[in-house]
Design a protein around this motif. Structure first.
Motif, mmCIF file in Angstrom:
data_model
loop_
_atom_site.group_PDB
_atom_site.id
_atom_site.type_symbol
_atom_site.label_atom_id
_atom_site.label_comp_id
_atom_site.label_asym_id
_atom_site.label_seq_id
_atom_site.Cartn_x
_atom_site.Cartn_y
_atom_site.Cartn_z
ATOM 1 N N LYS A 21 8.788 3.760 12.002
ATOM 2 C CA LYS A 21 7.687 3.086 11.333
ATOM 3 C C LYS A 21 6.601 2.692 12.325
ATOM 4 C CE LYS A 21 6.684 -0.516 7.980
ATOM 5 N NZ LYS A 21 7.212 -1.645 7.182
ATOM 6 N N ASN B 56 2.685 3.970 12.320
ATOM 7 C CA ASN B 56 1.556 3.055 12.315
ATOM 8 C C ASN B 56 0.586 3.361 13.443
ATOM 9 O OD1 ASN B 56 2.517 1.662 10.098
ATOM 10 N ND2 ASN B 56 3.656 0.142 11.333
ATOM 11 N N LYS C 296 -3.437 4.570 13.043
ATOM 12 C CA LYS C 296 -4.547 3.885 13.712
ATOM 13 C C LYS C 296 -5.425 4.869 14.476
ATOM 14 C CE LYS C 296 -2.430 -0.663 14.124
ATOM 15 N NZ LYS C 296 -1.898 -1.696 15.046
#
Length: 202
Positions: free
Chosen positions: A193, A197, A201
């Motif tokens: 995870k 992420n 970004k």
């Protein structure tokens, strides 16, 4: 007990005589212009007569207010100033510490080491030293050798070596993580995870 009863009876019997016409008697004493003074000794009267001859107006002068002395007391004014040296010494004494002597050699093991040790006794420093010596080399520093060296009883030395041990630093073994499959799956999911992420970004 009998004397107390007799005393009470006597006081009850004599009370009417003592309290007879008490108000008139008290009023007669209060209405006197001047109380009768107690009789004086012959020597005291001689001293009073001699004092009256020397200074007959002594009591009048004694109770009269002296205006001149009273004015002198009012004119007196005292001022007190401390010298500069005392103020500096007080400031220096307030700073701590004043004594910078090291007590490391005098006080060991959080206690005062006595200089004079009686026969059959040992200090804390001596006890710890021969306990450590016995631990490092028990054959050389046995109880007989320690008892003869420190002038102690062999039984006492045996008890000290049996019941007292020096402090030892124990290294804790490293923590072994348990082999848990569920925890591994949870850690892997958290790791994936975080990576996802970071990619979003970018």
């Amino acid at each position: 007990m009998i004397t107390q009863i007799m005393g009470k009876i006597y006081s009850k019997l004599t009370r009417p005589i003592r309290t007879f016409n008490i108000e008139n008697r008290a009023e007669r004493v209060i209405s006197r212009e001047k109380p009768i003074p107690a009789p004086q000794y012959a020597t005291t009267e001689k001293q009073k007569k001699l004092a009256d001859k020397v200074n007959p107006h002594f009591m009048e002068d004694h109770y009269r207010k002296n205006v001149q002395l009273d004015q002198r007391l009012k004119d007196v004014f005292v001022t007190s100033t401390d010298p500069e040296g005392t103020k500096e010494s007080k400031k220096e004494s307030g700073l701590l510490p004043q004594n910078r002597h090291s007590w490391e050699n005098e006080f060991l093991y959080e206690s005062f080491e006595s200089i004079v040790i009686p026969a059959g006794k040992c200090s804390l420093k001596q006890a710890l030293s021969f306990i450590l010596q016995h631990k490092t080399d028990p054959t050389t520093y046995n109880s007989e050798h320690i008892a003869s060296e420190y002038n102690l009883d062999k039984k006492v030395v045996d008890d000290i070596l049996k019941y007292f041990k020096p402090y030892v630093n124990a290294d804790t073994p490293p923590m072994i993580e348990p082999d848990d499959e569920i925890q591994k799956l949870v850690d892997l999911a958290i790791k994936l995870k975080k990576e996802k992420n970071l990619q979003n970004k970018k």
